[in-house]
Write a protein that holds these residues in place. Sequence first.
Motif, PDB file in Angstrom:
ATOM      1  N   UNK A   4       0.496  -1.097  -0.052  1.00  0.00           N
ATOM      2  CA  UNK A   4       0.189   0.008  -0.041  1.00  0.00           C
ATOM      3  C   UNK A   4       0.411   1.487   0.007  1.00  0.00           C
ATOM      4  N   UNK A   5       1.966   0.845   0.767  1.00  0.00           N
ATOM      5  CA  UNK A   5       2.216   2.437   0.526  1.00  0.00           C
ATOM      6  C   UNK A   5       3.921   2.285  -0.829  1.00  0.00           C
ATOM      7  N   UNK A   6       4.143   0.970  -1.159  1.00  0.00           N
ATOM      8  CA  UNK A   6       5.059   1.101  -2.837  1.00  0.00           C
ATOM      9  C   UNK A   6       4.313   1.386  -3.296  1.00  0.00           C
ATOM     10  N   UNK A   7       3.519   1.142  -3.813  1.00  0.00           N
ATOM     11  CA  UNK A   7       2.219   0.809  -5.143  1.00  0.00           C
ATOM     12  C   UNK A   7       2.548   1.997  -5.369  1.00  0.00           C
ATOM     13  N   UNK A   8       1.778   3.063  -4.542  1.00  0.00           N
ATOM     14  CA  UNK A   8       1.880   4.263  -5.041  1.00  0.00           C
ATOM     15  C   UNK A   8       2.689   5.415  -5.275  1.00  0.00           C
ATOM     16  N   UNK A   9       3.690   5.241  -4.998  1.00  0.00           N
ATOM     17  CA  UNK A   9       5.206   5.782  -4.749  1.00  0.00           C
ATOM     18  C   UNK A   9       6.113   5.512  -6.337  1.00  0.00           C
ATOM     19  N   UNK A  10       5.846   4.406  -6.545  1.00  0.00           N
ATOM     20  CA  UNK A  10       6.380   3.668  -7.674  1.00  0.00           C
ATOM     21  C   UNK A  10       5.507   3.978  -9.094  1.00  0.00           C
ATOM     22  N   UNK A  11       4.352   4.640  -8.511  1.00  0.00           N
ATOM     23  CA  UNK A  11       2.950   5.089 -10.003  1.00  0.00           C
ATOM     24  C   UNK A  11       3.285   7.064  -9.890  1.00  0.00           C
ATOM     25  N   UNK A  12       3.644   6.874  -8.661  1.00  0.00           N
ATOM     26  CA  UNK A  12       3.962   8.606  -8.935  1.00  0.00           C
ATOM     27  C   UNK A  12       5.475   9.067  -9.332  1.00  0.00           C
ATOM     28  N   UNK A  13       6.190   7.801  -9.139  1.00  0.00           N
ATOM     29  CA  UNK A  13       7.842   7.897 -10.525  1.00  0.00           C
ATOM     30  C   UNK A  13       7.020   7.681 -11.420  1.00  0.00           C
ATOM     31  N   UNK A  14       6.883   6.393 -12.142  1.00  0.00           N
ATOM     32  CA  UNK A  14       6.782   6.482 -13.377  1.00  0.00           C
ATOM     33  C   UNK A  14       5.746   6.921 -13.795  1.00  0.00           C
ATOM     34  N   UNK A  15       4.480   7.735 -13.684  1.00  0.00           N
ATOM     35  CA  UNK A  15       4.685   9.454 -14.014  1.00  0.00           C
ATOM     36  C   UNK A  15       5.189  10.262 -14.531  1.00  0.00           C
ATOM     37  N   UNK A  16       6.266  10.550 -13.686  1.00  0.00           N
ATOM     38  CA  UNK A  16       7.299  12.131 -13.667  1.00  0.00           C
ATOM     39  C   UNK A  16       8.204  10.653 -14.752  1.00  0.00           C
ATOM     40  N   UNK A  17       8.970  10.064 -14.469  1.00  0.00           N
ATOM     41  CA  UNK A  17      10.591   9.365 -15.802  1.00  0.00           C
ATOM     42  C   UNK A  17       9.155   9.143 -16.644  1.00  0.00           C
ATOM     43  N   UNK A  18       7.993   9.238 -17.678  1.00  0.00           N
ATOM     44  CA  UNK A  18       7.115   8.954 -18.693  1.00  0.00           C
ATOM     45  C   UNK A  18       7.230  10.618 -19.181  1.00  0.00           C
ATOM     46  N   UNK A  19       7.133  11.685 -18.015  1.00  0.00           N
ATOM     47  CA  UNK A  19       7.233  12.848 -18.655  1.00  0.00           C
ATOM     48  C   UNK A  19       8.601  13.343 -18.934  1.00  0.00           C
ATOM     49  N   UNK A  20       9.250  13.494 -17.836  1.00  0.00           N
ATOM     50  CA  UNK A  20      10.562  13.251 -18.352  1.00  0.00           C
ATOM     51  C   UNK A  20      11.112  12.606 -19.439  1.00  0.00           C
ATOM     52  N   UNK A  21      10.995  12.011 -19.785  1.00  0.00           N
ATOM     53  CA  UNK A  21      11.745  10.837 -21.208  1.00  0.00           C
ATOM     54  C   UNK A  21      10.643  11.450 -22.412  1.00  0.00           C
ATOM     55  N   UNK A  22       9.893  12.001 -22.558  1.00  0.00           N
ATOM     56  CA  UNK A  22       8.748  12.393 -23.437  1.00  0.00           C
ATOM     57  C   UNK A  22       9.477  13.476 -23.774  1.00  0.00           C
ATOM     58  N   UNK A  23      10.043  14.635 -22.987  1.00  0.00           N
ATOM     59  CA  UNK A  23      10.290  15.545 -22.705  1.00  0.00           C
ATOM     60  C   UNK A  23      11.780  15.775 -23.128  1.00  0.00           C
ATOM     61  N   UNK A  24      12.603  15.079 -22.581  1.00  0.00           N
ATOM     62  CA  UNK A  24      14.092  14.037 -23.477  1.00  0.00           C
ATOM     63  C   UNK A  24      13.980  14.253 -24.877  1.00  0.00           C
ATOM     64  N   UNK A  25      13.208  13.580 -25.324  1.00  0.00           N
ATOM     65  CA  UNK A  25      13.078  12.886 -26.159  1.00  0.00           C
ATOM     66  C   UNK A  25      13.073  13.264 -27.824  1.00  0.00           C
TER      67      UNK A  25
END
Length: 260
Positions: A109-130
Motif C-alpha cells: 500500500x505504501x510502495x505502489x503509490x510511490x512507484x506510480x508517482x515515479x513512473x508518471x514523472x519518468x514518463x513525462x521526463x522521457x517524453x521531453x528528453x526525446x
Amino acid sequence: MRSSTGRPPPPDASPHRRTPAARRRRPRPLTGPCLGTPRRGGAGPRSGGPRARMLCGAYSLDQARAHPLFAELPEVMHLPARVGRHPSLQGAIELLGRELDRETPLGGDAALPALLDLLLLYIVRAWYDDRPGDTATGWAAALRDPAVAAALRGIHEQSERLWTVQSPAGHAGLSRAAFARRFTDLVGSPPLAYLTWWRMTMAARLLCDTDLPLRAVAARTGYTSEFAFARAFKREFGAAPGRYRHGPVPSGAGAQEVGT
C-alpha cells in the motif's frame, strides 16, 4: 501514456474536496476482448508467442487548474524501449512489475503509490528528453532555457518571497525587458502573472488539504496581508478563501484522466 479526450469532473470537482489535486489509482492489468483474460505473469491470448505484460494505472487531474506543462502533452505518448535509453523509467517499470508479482505484498500500500508517482514523472521526463532541442517550443523550450528554468525553479520553491521581474533577470544577466519577453514567449504568460497563478494554485491546495488558518496560507503564498490575499483569491476563484474551503465546488469544472 494516454489521456482521455473527454473532460469529466476533475478530482477536486467531486464532493471529496480534501483529496490531492491528482488522485492515484492502483495499477491493474488491462482487460478487454482483444487482450483476452489476463493471467498473472502469463502470456497473451496466443500460445507460443512472445510473453508480455500490460499494466494500467491512472491519475485524475484537476483541469480547472491544470499546469501548462500537461496542456502540451499529446493524447498518446509512445516511448519505444531502446537498450540503454531512459534507464530510470525502465527501472521503475521493473520495480512496479515485481511489486505486483509479490505473493505477500507486505508494504504494498505504501510502495505502489510511490512507484506510480515515479513512473508518471519518468514518463513525462522521457517524453521531453526525446524532443529535439532545436524544435522544442513552449514548456519543453522553457525548461531548457537556463534563465527561464532558473526563474521557474525559484518561483516554485520560494513562492512566498517578494518577487519582481528584475529578480530572476539579474541572475540571468538579462535586462528586465529582455527577460520578460523571453519568459512570456516560452511559458505563455508574463513572469508576475505566472507567479500569481502559481500562488493561487498553491493556496487552493493548502485550503483543501490542510487546516491552516487563512493568515498562514496567505504567508506561505507571499502575502503579508490576509485582506490582500483574500481579495486576490476571490478575484481568481470567484469565492472568498473561507467559502472555497468549506463551500460546494464551483460548477462547470472539467477533468481529465491520465493513464500510464
